[in-house]
Design an enzyme around this catalytic site. Structure first.
Site, PDB file in Angstrom:
ATOM      1  N   CYS A   1       5.650   0.423   1.598  1.00  0.00           N
ATOM      2  CA  CYS A   1       6.325  -0.541   0.768  1.00  0.00           C
ATOM      3  C   CYS A   1       6.935  -1.792   1.328  1.00  0.00           C
ATOM      4  CB  CYS A   1       7.550  -0.033  -0.006  1.00  0.00           C
ATOM      5  SG  CYS A   1       7.122   1.126  -1.192  1.00  0.00           S
TER       6      CYS A   1
ATOM      7  N   HIS B   1      -9.443  -3.287  -3.050  1.00  0.00           N
ATOM      8  CA  HIS B   1      -9.703  -2.160  -4.217  1.00  0.00           C
ATOM      9  C   HIS B   1      -9.711  -2.784  -5.621  1.00  0.00           C
ATOM     10  CE1 HIS B   1      -5.594  -1.686  -5.104  1.00  0.00           C
ATOM     11  NE2 HIS B   1      -5.281  -1.352  -3.991  1.00  0.00           N
TER      12      HIS B   1
ATOM     13  N   CYS C   1      10.524   2.604   4.086  1.00  0.00           N
ATOM     14  CA  CYS C   1       9.006   3.224   3.524  1.00  0.00           C
ATOM     15  C   CYS C   1       8.089   1.963   4.156  1.00  0.00           C
ATOM     16  CB  CYS C   1       8.683   3.289   2.270  1.00  0.00           C
ATOM     17  SG  CYS C   1       7.095   3.491   1.854  1.00  0.00           S
TER      18      CYS C   1
ATOM     19  N   HIS D   1      -6.515  -4.744  -6.720  1.00  0.00           N
ATOM     20  CA  HIS D   1      -6.436  -6.051  -6.246  1.00  0.00           C
ATOM     21  C   HIS D   1      -7.344  -6.877  -7.229  1.00  0.00           C
ATOM     22  CE1 HIS D   1      -5.563  -4.001  -1.976  1.00  0.00           C
ATOM     23  NE2 HIS D   1      -4.348  -4.575  -2.571  1.00  0.00           N
TER      24      HIS D   1
ATOM     25  N   LYS E   1      -4.676   2.147  -0.723  1.00  0.00           N
ATOM     26  CA  LYS E   1      -5.088   2.759   0.508  1.00  0.00           C
ATOM     27  C   LYS E   1      -4.223   3.977   0.862  1.00  0.00           C
ATOM     28  CE  LYS E   1      -7.574   2.363   4.361  1.00  0.00           C
ATOM     29  NZ  LYS E   1      -7.399   3.135   5.343  1.00  0.00           N
TER      30      LYS E   1
ATOM     31  N   HIS F   1       4.690   6.106  -2.800  1.00  0.00           N
ATOM     32  CA  HIS F   1       3.479   6.615  -1.757  1.00  0.00           C
ATOM     33  C   HIS F   1       3.696   8.167  -1.686  1.00  0.00           C
ATOM     34  CE1 HIS F   1       3.644   2.118  -1.219  1.00  0.00           C
ATOM     35  NE2 HIS F   1       2.855   2.248  -1.211  1.00  0.00           N
TER      36      HIS F   1
ATOM     37  N   LYS G   1      -2.657   5.390  -9.367  1.00  0.00           N
ATOM     38  CA  LYS G   1      -2.710   4.136  -8.949  1.00  0.00           C
ATOM     39  C   LYS G   1      -3.646   4.103  -7.563  1.00  0.00           C
ATOM     40  CE  LYS G   1       0.260   0.311  -6.895  1.00  0.00           C
ATOM     41  NZ  LYS G   1       0.257   0.206  -5.593  1.00  0.00           N
TER      42      LYS G   1
ATOM     43  N   CYS H   1       9.046   8.558  -0.259  1.00  0.00           N
ATOM     44  CA  CYS H   1       8.897   7.220  -1.273  1.00  0.00           C
ATOM     45  C   CYS H   1       8.344   7.731  -2.505  1.00  0.00           C
ATOM     46  CB  CYS H   1       7.967   6.231  -0.431  1.00  0.00           C
ATOM     47  SG  CYS H   1       7.415   4.910  -1.450  1.00  0.00           S
TER      48      CYS H   1
HETATM   49  N1  MSP Z   1       1.714  -7.758  -0.080  1.00  0.00           N
HETATM   50  C1  MSP Z   1       2.443  -7.482  -1.323  1.00  0.00           C
HETATM   51  C2  MSP Z   1       2.769  -8.758  -2.318  1.00  0.00           C
HETATM   52  C3  MSP Z   1       3.632  -9.837  -1.680  1.00  0.00           C
HETATM   53  S1  MSP Z   1       3.499 -10.946  -2.896  1.00  0.00           S
HETATM   54  C4  MSP Z   1       4.555 -12.291  -2.290  1.00  0.00           C
HETATM   55  C5  MSP Z   1       1.739  -6.129  -1.933  1.00  0.00           C
HETATM   56  N2  MSP Z   1       0.362  -6.248  -1.701  1.00  0.00           N
HETATM   57  S2  MSP Z   1      -0.429  -4.925  -2.341  1.00  0.00           S
HETATM   58  O1  MSP Z   1      -1.705  -5.107  -1.549  1.00  0.00           O
HETATM   59  O2  MSP Z   1       0.056  -3.730  -2.134  1.00  0.00           O
HETATM   60  O3  MSP Z   1      -0.572  -5.288  -3.758  1.00  0.00           O
HETATM   61  C6  MSP Z   1      -1.032  -6.665  -4.320  1.00  0.00           C
HETATM   62  C7  MSP Z   1      -0.989  -6.667  -5.533  1.00  0.00           C
HETATM   63  O4  MSP Z   1      -1.934  -5.697  -6.107  1.00  0.00           O
HETATM   64  C8  MSP Z   1       0.201  -6.261  -6.366  1.00  0.00           C
HETATM   65  O5  MSP Z   1       0.648  -6.997  -7.330  1.00  0.00           O
HETATM   66  C9  MSP Z   1       0.128  -5.102  -6.851  1.00  0.00           C
HETATM   67  O6  MSP Z   1       0.901  -4.593  -7.861  1.00  0.00           O
HETATM   68  C10 MSP Z   1      -1.477  -5.065  -7.179  1.00  0.00           C
HETATM   69  N3  MSP Z   1      -2.168  -3.695  -7.214  1.00  0.00           N
HETATM   70  C11 MSP Z   1      -2.194  -2.719  -6.091  1.00  0.00           C
HETATM   71  N4  MSP Z   1      -2.681  -1.620  -6.874  1.00  0.00           N
HETATM   72  C12 MSP Z   1      -2.886  -1.922  -7.998  1.00  0.00           C
HETATM   73  C13 MSP Z   1      -3.379  -1.195  -9.198  1.00  0.00           C
HETATM   74  N5  MSP Z   1      -3.976  -0.037  -8.992  1.00  0.00           N
HETATM   75  N6  MSP Z   1      -3.647  -1.947 -10.368  1.00  0.00           N
HETATM   76  C14 MSP Z   1      -3.200  -3.109 -10.612  1.00  0.00           C
HETATM   77  N7  MSP Z   1      -2.696  -3.609  -9.765  1.00  0.00           N
HETATM   78  C15 MSP Z   1      -2.198  -3.069  -8.513  1.00  0.00           C
HETATM   79  O7  MSP Z   1       2.375  -5.785  -2.735  1.00  0.00           O
END
Ligand code: MSP
Length: 517
Positions: free
Chosen positions: A130, A17, A127, A20, A298, A148, A295, A145
């Site tokens: 998380c 998304h 959670c 990411h 998924k 979430h 934020k 949580c």
């Molecule tokens: N898998 C763990 C990270 C492990 S790192 C050793 C994780 N995954 S995640 O898919 O939930 O998030 C991946 C990255 O995307 C994180 O740095 C998270 O903060 C970032 N983001 C997820 N949603 C976001 C936004 N809406 N905006 C900006 N970044 C965000 O956490």
């Protein structure tokens, strides 16, 4: 000199998304900027996917496929998305890669032998989204949580526990050190507060099958966060290729979202200390991209698809918007209207506009070849001074990771260049037949655009190339280095111009539609 930058690795429970994408694009801009400074061989950009754990196991089961098959499909989607967005890592790591899994087991064994990991009963509220036990103080109402909004689940298991407490004081000293390893500084203060009552962490799961087994006790799999964090080591050959690892480690920058700061600024340094490894030079926690105040994730259901955006508007439009509009480090909003306005103003109007204003004169009076004039008038020297100031400001801002400001400096130079054109009025010079001054003016504009294109190329590589190819400055953009951003730094540069159409055409405007109504 080398530069090693990493991002968080993404969970593969859904498609990539915008949140990411934002992080990967930001790291890509930083990596490209460093490649300008150091040369491409001395920069390593690592990103990838985090594939183990309860959450992934569950979505795969619901989809009726094996976790491995699910992960293969999702990892491919992430990889493809990054390619489409011009994100160019040096390795895309998956936590299911064989070299990574082998290393994770060896790290775990070492910590177990050393007594940094011990077996204990571990109970708490968990959670799944998380992948974390929550303390009472951190939970929302009804033990939901706070991230979430979903209920946590009670878990009680015989677990292996990593004794963070052994390293807390050293982690504190590191966080408080003058090198300021965690930024922005308010995140550092927040994390120091958290460190206060920070518990030892459970690092294995018995109820879970989808993960790396503990070699000594295969009923247990290794906790996803230990598995995930250590990708920063396996990605550059730890315990596999010592020379390679020594070359890149310690990381210069771990770029992560603010929600996972504590994993990177408490658990990760504690783990590295236990492994006797130097700590990273910097952890930077960026803010969130919000859509309608939420934020994206998924789990919450708010998702903007970066792939669709890139297909519709081009990767660089999305890259530019995210990097320029959001104050790096803070949260920022995505709205379609702000996106269209920003892209039309800065990409369609400003970037490439100066070139198009000048091409006609180059065509009519110089057969598309504009050589450097013998002398440059004071007005061009003033433009050169503006270019030098923009260059300094850009580099300084990149050094602070103020990515939005760094772009502001480049667009400031584009503004100056357009003002220069207005002031020098080349149309009047052409009319009066003053071809000597006209050549000086055109050359000044092209040289300024050349400098701007190199600096902009870390954020918008595709559009920078499009501008560059029309300028025809007698060099490949890919071979350009930071030294090449000096205005008039190479003697006798000739521009062999090519007209191939607007660098970025205007896009259909929600704002204009609104204005008409
Ligand atoms: N898998 C763990 C990270 C492990 S790192 C050793 C994780 N995954 S995640 O898919 O939930 O998030 C991946 C990255 O995307 C994180 O740095 C998270 O903060 C970032 N983001 C997820 N949603 C976001 C936004 N809406 N905006 C900006 N970044 C965000 O956490």
């Amino acid at each position: 000199m080398s530069y090693y930058v990493t991002t968080a690795i993404d969970y593969v429970n859904g498609r990539p998304h915008l949140g990411h994408a934002y992080e990967k694009i930001a790291a890509d801009m930083i990596a490209r900027h460093q490649r300008l400074l150091l040369g491409p061989g001395d920069v390593f950009y690592l990103t990838g996917t985090d594939e183990h754990g309860a959450k992934i196991e569950k979505v795969a089961r619901e989809a009726g496929v094996s976790p491995a098959a699910w992960c293969d499909e999702k990892a491919a989607q992430f990889k493809e998305a990054w390619e489409l967005l011009g994100v160019a890592p040096d390795r895309f790591i998956r936590t299911t890669d064989a070299d990574h899994e082998a290393m994770v087991q060896r790290i775990f064994s070492r910590l177990l032998q050393q007594g940094d990991i011990a077996k204990a009963r571990y109970e708490g509220w968990y959670c799944r989204s998380c992948e974390e036990f929550k303390l009472e103080r951190d939970m929302a109402e009804d033990r939901h949580c706070p991230v979430h909004g979903t209920p946590t689940e009670w878990q009680s298991e015989e677990n292996y526990v990593f004794l963070v407490s052994r390293y807390k004081e050293r982690v504190r000293a590191w966080l408080e050190s003058d090198a300021r390893p965690l930024e922005p500084d308010w995140r550092c203060r927040e994390t120091l507060n958290l460190l206060e009552g920070f518990p030892d962490v459970s690092v294995s799961r018995q109820s879970l099958k989808w993960g790396v087994p503990v070699a000594e006790d295969p009923d247990h799999v290794i906790y996803v966060w230990i598995d995930a964090l250590s990708n920063y080591l396996s990605g550059i050959g730890y315990m596999r290729d010592e020379a390679l690892f020594q070359y890149w480690w310690p990381a210069d920058l771990h770029l992560v979202g603010k929600d996972i700061t504590k994993f990177h600024a408490i658990i990760w340094p504690a783990l590295l200390l236990a492994l006797d490894l130097p700590l990273p030079r910097k952890v930077y926690a960026h803010g969130w991209v919000l859509v309608g105040q939420e934020k994206m994730s998924k789990s919450t259901g708010v998702v903007v698809d970066p792939v669709t955006m890139a297909r519709e508007y081009g990767a660089d439009a999305l890259r530019y918007y995210l990097l320029r509009e959001i104050v790096f480090g803070k949260d920022g909003e995505f709205t379609q209207e702000a996106f269209e306005n920003r892209v039309n103003a800065d990409l369609a109007n400003n970037f490439g506009n100066a070139l198009h204003r000048m091409l006609t004169f180059a065509e009519r009076h110089f057969e598309m070849r504009v050589a450097r004039p013998q002398d440059l008038p004071a007005e061009v020297s003033a433009l050169a001074a503006a270019a030098a100031a923009a260059r300094d400001a850009h580099r300084e801002a990149m050094g602070r990771l103020a990515l939005h400001e760094a772009l502001g400096a480049v667009w400031g130079l584009l503004d100056e260049t357009n003002l220069f054109i207005d002031r020098m009025a080349p149309w009047a010079l052409a009319k009066a037949g003053d071809l000597a001054l006209l050549q000086q003016v055109l050359w000044g504009v092209f040289e300024s655009l050349r400098v701007a294109a190199i600096m902009a190329s870390s954020a918008i590589p595709g559009l920078a190339l499009k501008l560059w190819e029309q300028l025809g400055p007698g060099q490949e953009l890919a071979s350009a280095r930071w030294e090449d951003t000096v205005f008039d730094g190479t003697p006798d540069r000739t521009f062999a111009l090519v007209r191939t159409g607007p660098v970025y055409p205007r896009i259909g405007v929600a704002a204009a539609k609104g204005a008409k109504a």
